[in-house]
Scaffold this motif. Structure first.
Motif, PDB file in Angstrom:
ATOM      1  N   GLY A 165       1.063  -1.313  -0.447  1.00 24.42           N
ATOM      2  CA  GLY A 165      -0.128  -0.165  -0.104  1.00 24.42           C
ATOM      3  C   GLY A 165       0.628   0.989  -0.280  1.00 24.42           C
ATOM      4  N   GLU A 166      -0.372   2.630   0.354  1.00 25.03           N
ATOM      5  CA  GLU A 166       0.935   4.337   0.369  1.00 25.03           C
ATOM      6  C   GLU A 166       1.877   4.129   0.923  1.00 25.03           C
ATOM      7  OE1 GLU A 166       0.979   6.143  -2.499  1.00 25.03           O
ATOM      8  OE2 GLU A 166       0.066   4.407  -3.415  1.00 25.03           O
ATOM      9  N   ALA A 167       3.043   4.143   1.384  1.00 25.44           N
ATOM     10  CA  ALA A 167       3.131   4.905   2.596  1.00 25.44           C
ATOM     11  C   ALA A 167       3.130   5.686   3.499  1.00 25.44           C
ATOM     12  CB  ALA A 167       4.796   5.404   2.047  1.00 25.44           C
ATOM     13  N   ALA A 168       2.378   7.083   2.994  1.00 25.88           N
ATOM     14  CA  ALA A 168       1.497   7.190   3.965  1.00 25.88           C
ATOM     15  C   ALA A 168       0.512   6.845   4.594  1.00 25.88           C
ATOM     16  CB  ALA A 168       1.133   8.650   3.313  1.00 25.88           C
ATOM     17  N   TYR A 169       0.250   6.564   3.643  1.00 27.06           N
ATOM     18  CA  TYR A 169      -1.387   5.555   4.553  1.00 27.06           C
ATOM     19  C   TYR A 169      -0.776   4.737   5.670  1.00 27.06           C
ATOM     20  CZ  TYR A 169      -4.958   2.400   5.460  1.00 27.06           C
ATOM     21  OH  TYR A 169      -6.045   1.990   6.520  1.00 27.06           O
ATOM     22  N   ASN A 170       0.047   3.499   5.962  1.00 29.65           N
ATOM     23  CA  ASN A 170       1.303   3.318   5.851  1.00 29.65           C
ATOM     24  C   ASN A 170       1.149   3.833   7.593  1.00 29.65           C
ATOM     25  OD1 ASN A 170       0.434   0.841   5.069  1.00 29.65           O
ATOM     26  ND2 ASN A 170       2.572   0.520   3.382  1.00 29.65           N
ATOM     27  N   LEU A 171       2.014   5.369   7.438  1.00 18.92           N
ATOM     28  CA  LEU A 171       2.535   5.959   8.655  1.00 18.92           C
ATOM     29  C   LEU A 171       1.401   5.848   9.357  1.00 18.92           C
ATOM     30  CD1 LEU A 171       4.809   7.225  10.143  1.00 18.92           C
ATOM     31  CD2 LEU A 171       4.496   8.867   8.130  1.00 18.92           C
ATOM     32  N   GLN A 172       0.219   6.016   8.579  1.00 19.45           N
ATOM     33  CA  GLN A 172      -0.665   7.128   9.386  1.00 19.45           C
ATOM     34  C   GLN A 172      -1.095   5.345  10.020  1.00 19.45           C
ATOM     35  OE1 GLN A 172      -4.994   7.471   8.011  1.00 19.45           O
ATOM     36  NE2 GLN A 172      -4.624   9.449   8.857  1.00 19.45           N
ATOM     37  N   LEU A 173      -1.720   4.820   9.486  1.00 18.19           N
ATOM     38  CA  LEU A 173      -2.095   3.418  10.445  1.00 18.19           C
ATOM     39  C   LEU A 173      -1.231   2.753  12.133  1.00 18.19           C
ATOM     40  CD1 LEU A 173      -4.208   1.104  10.646  1.00 18.19           C
ATOM     41  CD2 LEU A 173      -2.231   0.163   8.761  1.00 18.19           C
ATOM     42  N   SER A 174       0.076   3.032  11.480  1.00 13.56           N
ATOM     43  CA  SER A 174       0.662   2.548  12.694  1.00 13.56           C
ATOM     44  C   SER A 174       1.170   3.644  13.683  1.00 13.56           C
ATOM     45  CB  SER A 174       2.723   2.586  12.017  1.00 13.56           C
ATOM     46  OG  SER A 174       3.409   3.982  11.832  1.00 13.56           O
ATOM     47  N   GLN A 175       0.664   4.731  13.253  1.00 14.21           N
ATOM     48  CA  GLN A 175       0.785   5.971  14.162  1.00 14.21           C
ATOM     49  C   GLN A 175      -0.460   5.788  15.277  1.00 14.21           C
ATOM     50  OE1 GLN A 175       1.108   9.075  11.959  1.00 14.21           O
ATOM     51  NE2 GLN A 175       3.335   9.635  12.457  1.00 14.21           N
ATOM     52  N   ARG A 176      -1.938   5.676  14.944  1.00 12.42           N
ATOM     53  CA  ARG A 176      -2.890   4.954  15.247  1.00 12.42           C
ATOM     54  C   ARG A 176      -3.121   3.891  16.104  1.00 12.42           C
ATOM     55  NH1 ARG A 176      -7.272   3.700  12.533  1.00 12.42           N
ATOM     56  NH2 ARG A 176      -5.598   3.928  10.153  1.00 12.42           N
ATOM     57  N   ARG A 177      -2.498   2.554  15.330  1.00  7.87           N
ATOM     58  CA  ARG A 177      -1.777   1.964  15.912  1.00  7.87           C
ATOM     59  C   ARG A 177      -1.680   1.225  17.539  1.00  7.87           C
ATOM     60  NH1 ARG A 177      -1.479  -3.129  11.530  1.00  7.87           N
ATOM     61  NH2 ARG A 177      -3.969  -3.329  10.755  1.00  7.87           N
ATOM     62  N   ALA A 178      -0.458   2.502  17.296  1.00  7.97           N
ATOM     63  CA  ALA A 178       1.127   2.671  18.653  1.00  7.97           C
ATOM     64  C   ALA A 178      -0.043   3.380  19.772  1.00  7.97           C
ATOM     65  CB  ALA A 178       2.118   3.044  18.145  1.00  7.97           C
TER      66      ALA A 178
END
Length: 229
Positions: A165-178
């Motif tokens: 997937g998109e790097a920007a979306y992955n970054l956002q998802l990882s932040q929400r999960r943390a």
């Protein structure tokens, strides 16, 4: 000068090690994870590292300018004992965590300076979700209890994804999960000022993203427990 400091640090390390009575190795559900190499306990490793650091600082911060060797030795002994205490605490905390976490696949890694609790995505979340599963919430509350038992530390919660997937979306998802994981630790009684949460997205893989098994390893949340010195 540095050779003399090295000899002093080594000698003081032996003094500090003589005061260490922590048994070698660990016990618990994941005892093999993070076991020190060569049979040396974390307390002993901490004593050596602390003694070396203390020797250098003792000489650099020499107050009278006349006896750097004496000040280096004093610094080595103090640093060695402090390092041994931190190492012994990490050993004890690791054993406690391993006995408290019930879900298979969760790792507790003792690096000698931190404890890293590694939780795979499959344990924590459904695909593309930041909502923590019920069983994982129980494990996180056990981690929170452990952090309350060992309050002299700070905690980083870091989310990671694979490269799909998109790097920007992955970054956002990882932040929400943390943040979701951090919120459960706080709800479990850990002071919020001890915890910092953030995401790294796909930027810090631990395995190849070219295989399903590698991508599974990369999708994770890490809780890094760092003792205050």
């Amino acid at each position: 000068m540095m050779s003399r400091l090295s000899l002093l640090a080594a000698g003081a390390s032996m003094v500090a090690l003589g005061a260490c009575t922590t048994p070698m190795g660990t016990t618990g559900g994941t005892a093999a994870v993070g076991t020190p190499p060569g049979g040396m306990s974390r307390a002993q490793q901490g004593a050596i590292a602390g003694a070396a650091t203390g020797a250098i600082l003792g000489a650099v911060r020499d107050s009278d300018g006349n006896n750097k060797a004496r000040d280096a030795a004093r610094g080595a002994i103090v640093g060695g004992l402090a390092g041994a205490a931190v190492g012994a605490t990490l050993d004890a905390q690791q054993r406690a965590l391993q006995s408290q976490i019930a879900t298979p696949g969760v790792q507790v890694v003792n690096t000698g300076t931190t404890l890293n609790v590694v939780l795979p995505e499959g344990v924590l979340f459904a695909t593309d979700s930041a909502a923590v599963s019920g069983p994982a919430q129980s494990d996180l509350l056990a981690v929170a209890q452990n952090l309350r038992q060992y309050p002299n530390s700070t905690v980083q919660v870091i989310g990671h994804t694979d490269s799909t997937g998109e790097a920007a979306y992955n970054l956002q998802l990882s932040q929400r999960r943390a943040q979701s994981v951090a919120n459960i630790l706080i709800a479990g009684g850990v002071q919020s000022q001890r915890i910092a949460a953030g995401g790294q997205g796909e930027s810090q893989p631990v395995a190849s993203n070219d295989t399903p098994a590698g991508r599974s390893q990369n999708r994770r949340v890490e809780i890094i427990i760092r003792p205050n010195r």
